[in-house]
Motif scaffolding. Structure first.
Motif, PDB file in Angstrom:
ATOM      1  N   GLU A 197       0.824  -1.210   0.000  1.00 18.36           N
ATOM      2  CA  GLU A 197       0.000   0.000   0.000  1.00 18.36           C
ATOM      3  C   GLU A 197       0.861   1.264   0.000  1.00 18.36           C
ATOM      4  OE1 GLU A 197      -2.981   0.049   2.994  1.00 18.36           O
ATOM      5  OE2 GLU A 197      -4.232  -1.439   1.990  1.00 18.36           O
TER       6      GLU A 197
ATOM      7  N   PHE B  41       2.010   1.806  -3.478  1.00 14.09           N
ATOM      8  CA  PHE B  41       0.901   2.274  -4.305  1.00 14.09           C
ATOM      9  C   PHE B  41       0.630   3.752  -4.054  1.00 14.09           C
ATOM     10  CE2 PHE B  41      -3.577   3.323  -4.872  1.00 14.09           C
ATOM     11  CZ  PHE B  41      -3.770   2.949  -6.195  1.00 14.09           C
TER      12      PHE B  41
ATOM     13  N   ARG C 100      -8.660   1.402  -4.236  1.00 14.39           N
ATOM     14  CA  ARG C 100      -7.907   0.390  -5.002  1.00 14.39           C
ATOM     15  C   ARG C 100      -7.949  -0.964  -4.303  1.00 14.39           C
ATOM     16  NH1 ARG C 100      -3.021  -1.918  -2.636  1.00 14.39           N
ATOM     17  NH2 ARG C 100      -1.662  -2.654  -4.303  1.00 14.39           N
ATOM     18  N   THR C 101      -7.781  -0.975  -2.983  1.00 16.34           N
ATOM     19  CA  THR C 101      -7.770  -2.234  -2.229  1.00 16.34           C
ATOM     20  C   THR C 101      -9.113  -2.947  -2.343  1.00 16.34           C
ATOM     21  OG1 THR C 101      -6.132  -1.393  -0.668  1.00 16.34           O
ATOM     22  CG2 THR C 101      -7.475  -3.260   0.057  1.00 16.34           C
TER      23      THR C 101
ATOM     24  N   THR D 197      -6.421   4.902  -1.941  1.00 12.73           N
ATOM     25  CA  THR D 197      -5.753   3.640  -1.644  1.00 12.73           C
ATOM     26  C   THR D 197      -6.770   2.605  -1.155  1.00 12.73           C
ATOM     27  OG1 THR D 197      -3.679   4.774  -1.113  1.00 12.73           O
ATOM     28  CG2 THR D 197      -3.936   2.534  -0.272  1.00 12.73           C
TER      29      THR D 197
ATOM     30  N   LYS E 200      -9.925  -4.291  -5.947  1.00 12.50           N
ATOM     31  CA  LYS E 200      -9.257  -5.555  -6.263  1.00 12.50           C
ATOM     32  C   LYS E 200      -9.863  -6.716  -5.471  1.00 12.50           C
ATOM     33  CE  LYS E 200      -4.835  -5.365  -7.397  1.00 12.50           C
ATOM     34  NZ  LYS E 200      -3.378  -5.131  -7.434  1.00 12.50           N
TER      35      LYS E 200
ATOM     36  N   ASP F 109      -3.735  -4.279 -13.022  1.00 11.42           N
ATOM     37  CA  ASP F 109      -2.442  -3.672 -12.720  1.00 11.42           C
ATOM     38  C   ASP F 109      -2.639  -2.331 -12.015  1.00 11.42           C
ATOM     39  OD1 ASP F 109       0.591  -3.516 -13.299  1.00 11.42           O
ATOM     40  OD2 ASP F 109      -0.202  -1.634 -14.100  1.00 11.42           O
ATOM     41  N   ASP F 110      -1.874  -2.073 -10.972  1.00 13.32           N
ATOM     42  CA  ASP F 110      -2.022  -0.833 -10.208  1.00 13.32           C
ATOM     43  C   ASP F 110      -1.812   0.413 -11.065  1.00 13.32           C
ATOM     44  OD1 ASP F 110      -2.675  -2.075  -7.858  1.00 13.32           O
ATOM     45  OD2 ASP F 110      -0.675  -1.925  -6.965  1.00 13.32           O
ATOM     46  N   THR F 111      -0.846   0.363 -11.952  1.00  5.36           N
ATOM     47  CA  THR F 111      -0.590   1.521 -12.816  1.00  5.36           C
ATOM     48  C   THR F 111      -1.792   1.808 -13.703  1.00  5.36           C
ATOM     49  OG1 THR F 111       1.785   1.075 -12.826  1.00  5.36           O
ATOM     50  CG2 THR F 111       0.930   2.483 -14.579  1.00  5.36           C
TER      51      THR F 111
END
Length: 222
Positions: A2, A5, A32-33, A29, A36, A49-51
């Motif tokens: 994290e 990220f 995003r968590t 953040t 996913k 993908d995080d990007t």
């Protein structure tokens, strides 16, 4: 994970002129968590993908602010919001807008309600599990919004019948689009004219990675 990220997120947003506060970085953040985690059970996004999440969901959502100022206190409705893009990200970035989310999928609405509560935004966002066509016939939605936002594949022509009734007299509908748009604009002109509206402008994001164009539709008297 994290921490990395958050560093990447803040670096990208700073690079393109969208600095984040500590709270905003924390909220994105969490976003995003949970995106996913829930995506492992229900289909929220094809991006893993995080990007890609940072650019194609988070940055893409706020990039509209390059061209438009969505002011505090204004009413915003995100129609067909899916997993909350662009509406929830804009709410994080401009906290005092009055946001409404409309999404027909009950599973996605369950995700949105949980996400919003996790980020502490549950008292300031309305979420409706309903088809946009139904909302557009309700007095609660008609002529109610300063901004109508759409970020999906449906055409302007098909979306006009439920997006335009929601605009107030000075409101604007912004459709996030990509690729070739001239044909779509030409095909929608007659439909939107029936609602007393016109294509008021077409803008392209300076962030080339997004491949994003915004089509703005407003009432003729707006």
């Amino acid at each position: 994970m994290e921490t990395y990220f958050r560093h990447q997120l803040e670096e990208v947003f700073n690079r393109y002129g969208f600095p984040l506060t500590t709270e905003q970085s924390e909220q994105l953040t969490i976003y995003r968590t949970e995106l996913k985690r829930w995506n492992a059970r229900i289909n929220l996004t094809a991006l893993h993908d995080d990007t890609e999440v940072i650019y194609k969901h988070f940055l893409d959502s706020v990039s509209v602010l390059e061209h438009f100022s969505i002011a505090e206190g204004q009413t915003v409705i995100d129609v067909g919001t899916g997993a909350g893009f662009p509406g929830v990200v804009l709410k994080i970035y401009v906290p005092n807008i009055c946001l409404t989310l409309v999404e027909a999928s009950y599973k996605k609405v369950a995700f949105l309600k949980y996400l919003i509560s996790q980020m502490g935004l549950d008292s300031s966002i309305q979420v409706f599990a309903e088809r946009a066509e139904i909302c557009a016939e309700s007095d609660e939605f008609v002529n109610a919004y300063d901004w109508v936002l759409t970020r999906y594949v449906a055409s302007l022509e098909k979306s006009a019948k439920y997006c335009l009734p929601m605009l107030n007299t000075t409101g604007r509908w912004i459709a996030y689009k990509s690729g070739e748009i001239d044909t779509e604009i030409n095909q929608c002109k007659e439909s939107i004219h029936e609602f007393g509206a016109v294509v008021a402008g077409v803008y392209t994001s300076r962030i080339t990675q997004l491949n994003r164009t915004y089509i703005v539709v407003s009432r003729v008297n707006g």
